[in-house]
Design a protein around this motif. Structure first.
Motif, PDB file in Angstrom:
ATOM      1  N   ILE A 204       0.848  -1.190   0.000  1.00  0.00           N
ATOM      2  CA  ILE A 204       0.000   0.000   0.000  1.00  0.00           C
ATOM      3  C   ILE A 204       0.882   1.238   0.000  1.00  0.00           C
ATOM      4  O   ILE A 204       2.061   1.182   0.359  1.00  0.00           O
ATOM      5  CB  ILE A 204      -0.972   0.024   1.194  1.00  0.00           C
ATOM      6  N   GLU A 205       0.293   2.360  -0.396  1.00  0.00           N
ATOM      7  CA  GLU A 205       1.049   3.613  -0.523  1.00  0.00           C
ATOM      8  C   GLU A 205       0.077   4.779  -0.471  1.00  0.00           C
ATOM      9  O   GLU A 205      -1.140   4.595  -0.533  1.00  0.00           O
ATOM     10  CB  GLU A 205       1.803   3.629  -1.856  1.00  0.00           C
ATOM     11  N   THR A 206       0.628   5.980  -0.390  1.00  0.00           N
ATOM     12  CA  THR A 206      -0.221   7.169  -0.470  1.00  0.00           C
ATOM     13  C   THR A 206      -0.187   7.805  -1.855  1.00  0.00           C
ATOM     14  O   THR A 206      -1.176   8.361  -2.297  1.00  0.00           O
ATOM     15  CB  THR A 206       0.213   8.246   0.546  1.00  0.00           C
ATOM     16  N   ASP A 207       0.960   7.793  -2.528  1.00  0.00           N
ATOM     17  CA  ASP A 207       1.185   8.585  -3.747  1.00  0.00           C
ATOM     18  C   ASP A 207       1.050  10.075  -3.434  1.00  0.00           C
ATOM     19  O   ASP A 207       0.646  10.858  -4.289  1.00  0.00           O
ATOM     20  CB  ASP A 207       0.251   8.179  -4.878  1.00  0.00           C
ATOM     21  N   ALA A 208       1.389  10.448  -2.195  1.00  0.00           N
ATOM     22  CA  ALA A 208       1.324  11.856  -1.802  1.00  0.00           C
ATOM     23  C   ALA A 208       2.194  12.701  -2.739  1.00  0.00           C
ATOM     24  O   ALA A 208       3.257  12.250  -3.148  1.00  0.00           O
ATOM     25  CB  ALA A 208       1.814  12.002  -0.355  1.00  0.00           C
ATOM     26  N   PRO A 209       1.706  13.898  -3.076  1.00  0.00           N
ATOM     27  CA  PRO A 209       0.584  14.638  -2.478  1.00  0.00           C
ATOM     28  C   PRO A 209      -0.768  14.403  -3.157  1.00  0.00           C
ATOM     29  O   PRO A 209      -1.700  15.172  -2.937  1.00  0.00           O
ATOM     30  CB  PRO A 209       1.026  16.087  -2.676  1.00  0.00           C
ATOM     31  N   TYR A 210      -0.856  13.354  -3.971  1.00  0.00           N
ATOM     32  CA  TYR A 210      -2.095  13.097  -4.707  1.00  0.00           C
ATOM     33  C   TYR A 210      -2.918  11.991  -4.039  1.00  0.00           C
ATOM     34  O   TYR A 210      -2.424  11.241  -3.205  1.00  0.00           O
ATOM     35  CB  TYR A 210      -1.768  12.702  -6.149  1.00  0.00           C
ATOM     36  N   LEU A 211      -4.197  11.877  -4.451  1.00  0.00           N
ATOM     37  CA  LEU A 211      -5.050  10.723  -4.153  1.00  0.00           C
ATOM     38  C   LEU A 211      -5.254  10.486  -2.655  1.00  0.00           C
ATOM     39  O   LEU A 211      -5.204   9.356  -2.181  1.00  0.00           O
ATOM     40  CB  LEU A 211      -4.474   9.459  -4.808  1.00  0.00           C
ATOM     41  N   ALA A 212      -5.511  11.541  -1.922  1.00  0.00           N
ATOM     42  CA  ALA A 212      -5.772  11.385  -0.489  1.00  0.00           C
ATOM     43  C   ALA A 212      -6.986  10.485  -0.281  1.00  0.00           C
ATOM     44  O   ALA A 212      -8.012  10.636  -0.956  1.00  0.00           O
ATOM     45  CB  ALA A 212      -6.024  12.742   0.158  1.00  0.00           C
ATOM     46  N   PRO A 213      -6.889   9.529   0.652  1.00  0.00           N
ATOM     47  CA  PRO A 213      -8.016   8.629   0.887  1.00  0.00           C
ATOM     48  C   PRO A 213      -9.159   9.330   1.603  1.00  0.00           C
ATOM     49  O   PRO A 213      -8.973  10.341   2.278  1.00  0.00           O
ATOM     50  CB  PRO A 213      -7.391   7.540   1.777  1.00  0.00           C
ATOM     51  N   VAL A 214     -10.356   8.784   1.437  1.00  0.00           N
ATOM     52  CA  VAL A 214     -11.490   9.228   2.243  1.00  0.00           C
ATOM     53  C   VAL A 214     -11.139   8.986   3.715  1.00  0.00           C
ATOM     54  O   VAL A 214     -10.563   7.958   4.045  1.00  0.00           O
ATOM     55  CB  VAL A 214     -12.743   8.417   1.832  1.00  0.00           C
ATOM     56  N   PRO A 215     -11.378   9.927   4.628  1.00  0.00           N
ATOM     57  CA  PRO A 215     -12.176  11.148   4.511  1.00  0.00           C
ATOM     58  C   PRO A 215     -11.374  12.389   4.159  1.00  0.00           C
ATOM     59  O   PRO A 215     -11.878  13.507   4.332  1.00  0.00           O
ATOM     60  CB  PRO A 215     -12.760  11.275   5.918  1.00  0.00           C
ATOM     61  N   HIS A 216     -10.152  12.228   3.686  1.00  0.00           N
ATOM     62  CA  HIS A 216      -9.304  13.379   3.385  1.00  0.00           C
ATOM     63  C   HIS A 216      -9.356  13.768   1.910  1.00  0.00           C
ATOM     64  O   HIS A 216      -8.636  14.669   1.491  1.00  0.00           O
ATOM     65  CB  HIS A 216      -7.851  13.068   3.751  1.00  0.00           C
ATOM     66  N   ARG A 217     -10.182  13.092   1.133  1.00  0.00           N
ATOM     67  CA  ARG A 217     -10.201  13.324  -0.303  1.00  0.00           C
ATOM     68  C   ARG A 217     -10.453  14.797  -0.609  1.00  0.00           C
ATOM     69  O   ARG A 217     -11.295  15.445   0.030  1.00  0.00           O
ATOM     70  CB  ARG A 217     -11.292  12.477  -0.972  1.00  0.00           C
ATOM     71  N   GLY A 218      -9.683  15.320  -1.563  1.00  0.00           N
ATOM     72  CA  GLY A 218      -9.772  16.724  -1.917  1.00  0.00           C
ATOM     73  C   GLY A 218      -8.715  17.576  -1.238  1.00  0.00           C
ATOM     74  O   GLY A 218      -8.480  18.718  -1.648  1.00  0.00           O
ATOM     75  N   ARG A 219      -8.050  17.005  -0.226  1.00  0.00           N
ATOM     76  CA  ARG A 219      -6.955  17.700   0.449  1.00  0.00           C
ATOM     77  C   ARG A 219      -5.623  17.208  -0.114  1.00  0.00           C
ATOM     78  O   ARG A 219      -5.565  16.202  -0.830  1.00  0.00           O
ATOM     79  CB  ARG A 219      -6.991  17.406   1.948  1.00  0.00           C
ATOM     80  N   ARG A 220      -4.568  17.910   0.228  1.00  0.00           N
ATOM     81  CA  ARG A 220      -3.237  17.413  -0.086  1.00  0.00           C
ATOM     82  C   ARG A 220      -3.013  16.107   0.668  1.00  0.00           C
ATOM     83  O   ARG A 220      -3.242  16.025   1.873  1.00  0.00           O
ATOM     84  CB  ARG A 220      -2.176  18.441   0.340  1.00  0.00           C
ATOM     85  N   ASN A 221      -2.572  15.100  -0.016  1.00  0.00           N
ATOM     86  CA  ASN A 221      -2.277  13.823   0.631  1.00  0.00           C
ATOM     87  C   ASN A 221      -0.934  13.916   1.349  1.00  0.00           C
ATOM     88  O   ASN A 221      -0.078  14.736   0.980  1.00  0.00           O
ATOM     89  CB  ASN A 221      -2.235  12.711  -0.420  1.00  0.00           C
ATOM     90  N   GLU A 222      -0.753  13.082   2.362  1.00  0.00           N
ATOM     91  CA  GLU A 222       0.528  13.043   3.059  1.00  0.00           C
ATOM     92  C   GLU A 222       0.759  11.636   3.603  1.00  0.00           C
ATOM     93  O   GLU A 222      -0.189  10.834   3.721  1.00  0.00           O
ATOM     94  CB  GLU A 222       0.601  14.085   4.157  1.00  0.00           C
ATOM     95  N   PRO A 223       1.999  11.283   3.936  1.00  0.00           N
ATOM     96  CA  PRO A 223       2.332   9.896   4.280  1.00  0.00           C
ATOM     97  C   PRO A 223       1.506   9.297   5.408  1.00  0.00           C
ATOM     98  O   PRO A 223       1.185   8.101   5.384  1.00  0.00           O
ATOM     99  CB  PRO A 223       3.815   9.973   4.638  1.00  0.00           C
ATOM    100  N   GLY A 224       1.152  10.086   6.422  1.00  0.00           N
ATOM    101  CA  GLY A 224       0.400   9.555   7.539  1.00  0.00           C
ATOM    102  C   GLY A 224      -0.966   9.017   7.155  1.00  0.00           C
ATOM    103  O   GLY A 224      -1.554   8.193   7.878  1.00  0.00           O
ATOM    104  N   PHE A 225      -1.492   9.460   6.001  1.00  0.00           N
ATOM    105  CA  PHE A 225      -2.815   9.007   5.572  1.00  0.00           C
ATOM    106  C   PHE A 225      -2.801   7.570   5.052  1.00  0.00           C
ATOM    107  O   PHE A 225      -3.854   7.024   4.711  1.00  0.00           O
ATOM    108  CB  PHE A 225      -3.362   9.930   4.481  1.00  0.00           C
ATOM    109  N   VAL A 226      -1.629   6.960   4.977  1.00  0.00           N
ATOM    110  CA  VAL A 226      -1.573   5.566   4.519  1.00  0.00           C
ATOM    111  C   VAL A 226      -2.395   4.655   5.426  1.00  0.00           C
ATOM    112  O   VAL A 226      -2.860   3.581   4.997  1.00  0.00           O
ATOM    113  CB  VAL A 226      -0.110   5.076   4.416  1.00  0.00           C
ATOM    114  N   ALA A 227      -2.607   5.078   6.659  1.00  0.00           N
ATOM    115  CA  ALA A 227      -3.438   4.278   7.572  1.00  0.00           C
ATOM    116  C   ALA A 227      -4.846   4.102   7.015  1.00  0.00           C
ATOM    117  O   ALA A 227      -5.466   3.045   7.196  1.00  0.00           O
ATOM    118  CB  ALA A 227      -3.497   4.944   8.947  1.00  0.00           C
TER     119      ALA A 227
END
Length: 260
Positions: A204-227
């Motif tokens: 799994i990955e984030t591909d930050a700063p893109y493709l933030a997962p729900v519930p962060h969708r629409g925001r800048r993605n970041e590594p911690g969102f991999v959870a």
């Protein structure tokens, strides 16, 4: 992330992220990543991070070097030679990439994308390191090239959104499959393919700063969102979250040799 990089890394550490793989899109990216390869914790100094263990705890940082298909049109003679030198000289630069094919945006001529993709594969084979591959709307040619190279390279299809044929081709040749926050999107229709990947081949990955997962969708993605990606993967596969966190972390550590 230059404005708040240390804060982002601190949040990742607090979220349980122990290691981050920073992906290059071109030669300049690779050179900048080298400046971030501190061990353990660090504090800000200019646009980089100090390597001395002081201040805010952050994850270990590792990197890749390569030219993304979007940037292929701007590649210069000597870029691959420089990428080769960076990987050889820097133990924490552990893979070639990101490379591959993008026939959705077509930001670079397809024939040039294919040529550089093949050059990256040859470089990964030469250096005996993994390769991170992007494929969008290019399943047929990506699958054809994967079959050409087979198990001669240690390949990983990142941010997988392809079809079943590409998935089966990659798996049959020993490649890894990696999923992003896309799997959390309401309209995502690849859940059957997520369940199809054997545990030992899944990352799994984030591909930050893109493709933030729900519930962060629409925001800048970041590594911690991999959870959030891990949580949805557990839901889709009907597995315990701790189990998913365990085997995806082990797979990434093994595949990229993320061992100090």
């Amino acid at each position: 992330f230059s404005v708040d990089r240390l804060d982002v890394l601190g949040r990742a550490y607090d979220a349980g992220v122990g290691k981050i793989l920073s992906i290059a899109s071109d030669r300049r990216d690779a050179e900048r990543i080298v400046t971030l390869l501190g061990r353990g914790s660090g504090t800000r100094r200019g646009q980089g991070l100090m390597s001395e263990p002081q201040g805010t705890p952050i994850p270990e940082i590792w990197g890749t070097a390569g030219v993304h298909p979007h940037e292929v049109k701007n590649a210069q003679d000597g870029d691959l030679d420089a990428i080769r030198d960076i990987i050889r000289a820097t133990p924490r630069m552990v893979a070639v990439g990101e490379t591959g094919l993008d026939f959705y945006y077509d930001n670079s001529p397809r024939i040039v994308q294919e040529a550089l993709f093949r050059d990256h594969l040859a470089l990964a084979h030469e250096l005996n390191v993994p390769i991170v591959v992007h494929s969008r709307n290019a399943d047929d040619l990506t699958g054809y090239i994967i079959r050409e190279w087979g198990s001669r390279v240690m390949g990983g299809l990142h941010c997988f959104t392809g079809g079943v044929e590409l998935l089966e081709t990659a798996l049959s040749e020993g490649w890894m499959i990696s999923f992003t926050g896309i799997i959390t999107f309401k309209k995502y229709d690849g859940r059957a393919l997520v369940r199809r990947v054997p545990r030992e081949r899944l990352m799994i990955e984030t591909d930050a700063p893109y493709l933030a997962p729900v519930p962060h969708r629409g925001r800048r993605n970041e590594p911690g969102f991999v959870a959030g990606v891990a949580g949805e993967l557990a839901n889709i596969r009907g597995e315990d979250l701790d189990t998913v966190l365990g085997y995806t972390s082990e797979n990434a550590t093994r595949f990229f040799n993320l061992i100090p």
